[in-house]
Design an enzyme around this catalytic site. Structure first.
Site, PDB file in Angstrom:
ATOM      1  N   GLU A 156       3.781  -7.802  15.222  1.00 50.14           N
ATOM      2  CA  GLU A 156       3.281  -8.108  16.620  1.00 50.14           C
ATOM      3  C   GLU A 156       3.337 -10.017  17.098  1.00 50.14           C
ATOM      4  OE1 GLU A 156      -0.251  -5.767  15.673  1.00 50.14           O
ATOM      5  OE2 GLU A 156      -0.208  -5.566  17.654  1.00 50.14           O
ATOM      6  N   ARG A 180       1.241  -1.182   0.187  1.00 45.07           N
ATOM      7  CA  ARG A 180      -0.169  -0.153   0.053  1.00 45.07           C
ATOM      8  C   ARG A 180       1.237   1.465   0.222  1.00 45.07           C
ATOM      9  NH1 ARG A 180      -2.888  -3.910   3.353  1.00 45.07           N
ATOM     10  NH2 ARG A 180      -1.734  -2.973   4.746  1.00 45.07           N
TER      11      ARG A 180
HETATM   12  P1  AMP Z   1       4.316  -1.855  11.683  1.00 44.56           P
HETATM   13  O1  AMP Z   1       5.463  -2.255  11.269  1.00 44.56           O
HETATM   14  O2  AMP Z   1       3.344  -2.521  13.152  1.00 44.56           O
HETATM   15  O3  AMP Z   1       4.128  -0.532  11.620  1.00 44.56           O
HETATM   16  O4  AMP Z   1       3.084  -2.215  10.547  1.00 44.56           O
HETATM   17  C1  AMP Z   1       2.976  -1.264   9.186  1.00 44.56           C
HETATM   18  C2  AMP Z   1       2.877  -1.913   8.106  1.00 44.56           C
HETATM   19  O5  AMP Z   1       1.107  -3.120   8.512  1.00 44.56           O
HETATM   20  C3  AMP Z   1       1.628  -1.386   7.321  1.00 44.56           C
HETATM   21  O6  AMP Z   1       2.097  -1.709   6.436  1.00 44.56           O
HETATM   22  C4  AMP Z   1       0.928  -1.230   7.360  1.00 44.56           C
HETATM   23  O7  AMP Z   1      -0.354  -1.129   6.173  1.00 44.56           O
HETATM   24  C5  AMP Z   1       0.381  -2.894   8.202  1.00 44.56           C
HETATM   25  N1  AMP Z   1      -0.639  -2.226   8.913  1.00 44.56           N
HETATM   26  C6  AMP Z   1      -0.620  -2.608  10.761  1.00 44.56           C
HETATM   27  N2  AMP Z   1      -1.089  -2.685  11.713  1.00 44.56           N
HETATM   28  C7  AMP Z   1      -2.611  -2.695  10.427  1.00 44.56           C
HETATM   29  C8  AMP Z   1      -4.063  -1.577  10.587  1.00 44.56           C
HETATM   30  N3  AMP Z   1      -4.890  -2.180  11.729  1.00 44.56           N
HETATM   31  N4  AMP Z   1      -4.574  -1.024   9.719  1.00 44.56           N
HETATM   32  C9  AMP Z   1      -4.344  -1.846   8.174  1.00 44.56           C
HETATM   33  N5  AMP Z   1      -3.000  -1.806   7.964  1.00 44.56           N
HETATM   34  C10 AMP Z   1      -2.038  -1.933   9.449  1.00 44.56           C
END
Ligand code: AMP
Length: 170
Positions: free
Chosen positions: A95, A58
């Site tokens: 996570e 995205r």
């Molecule tokens: P993070 O590494 O935890 O910051 O996750 C970021 C990536 O996971 C991004 O590329 C987001 O597209 C996706 N992502 C994580 N959590 C969500 C959420 N609650 N809603 C949509 N996309 C998420």
């Protein structure tokens, strides 16, 4: 414009307990999409960057039009097995479980870059992208996201890099 009007909450996707922030209503709306790309462009323009790097998948939806509007090139950061040339990779914790992202070895020359993704959650993906760019000798002028999930405090992992956020959700 209130961008939150164009984000749909989808509970329990892709797994129980996660509220997925669905950006497809924003992508589908002409004004919201243009507003988002313009706002990212306006915040990044003063940095005078040479390249936009964005994170699969995205992040690409915003990274390419912002790069085009700024008149700079685009660098894809991708999941394992997608980039055809020689790559540098980094593994990081999510996570649940772990993820690996890659960048082409020759993608980084001199100059400043901005790293773009759609959403900052824990910050793990963005922090890994910054480390990957820096491991190849690049500089990251800032990180830019459409949505920041503020309650997860992902920005703490960006170690002094500026984070540009259009919509912060707490
Ligand atoms: P993070 O590494 O935890 O910051 O996750 C970021 C990536 O996971 C991004 O590329 C987001 O597209 C996706 N992502 C994580 N959590 C969500 C959420 N609650 N809603 C949509 N996309 C998420």
């Amino acid at each position: 414009m209130n961008l939150s009007d164009y984000i749909r909450d989808v509970p329990d996707f892709p797994k129980p307990g996660i509220v997925f922030k669905d950006i497809t209503p924003l992508l589908a709306d002409t004004s919201a999409l243009q507003h988002t790309i313009d706002a990212m462009k306006v915040s990044i323009a003063p940095l005078g960057v040479d390249k936009i790097a964005a994170i699969e998948s995205r992040g690409f939806l915003f990274g390419v039009p912002v790069a085009r509007d700024l008149g700079v090139g685009f660098i894809p950061i991708r999941k394992a097995g997608k980039l055809p040339w020689r790559t540098r990779s980094i593994e990081y914790e999510l996570e649940y479980g772990s993820e690996t992202i890659h960048i082409h070895e020759d993608a980084i020359q001199s100059g400043e870059r901005v790293a773009i993704d759609d959403l900052l959650a824990t910050g793990g993906t963005m922090a890994a992208s910054v480390r990957l760019i820096e491991a190849l000798g690049g500089q990251v002028a800032a990180c830019s996201v459409v949505i920041e999930l503020g309650f997860l405090n992902g920005r703490q992992h960006l170690h002094g890099h500026d984070l540009h956020t259009l919509l912060r959700l707490d």
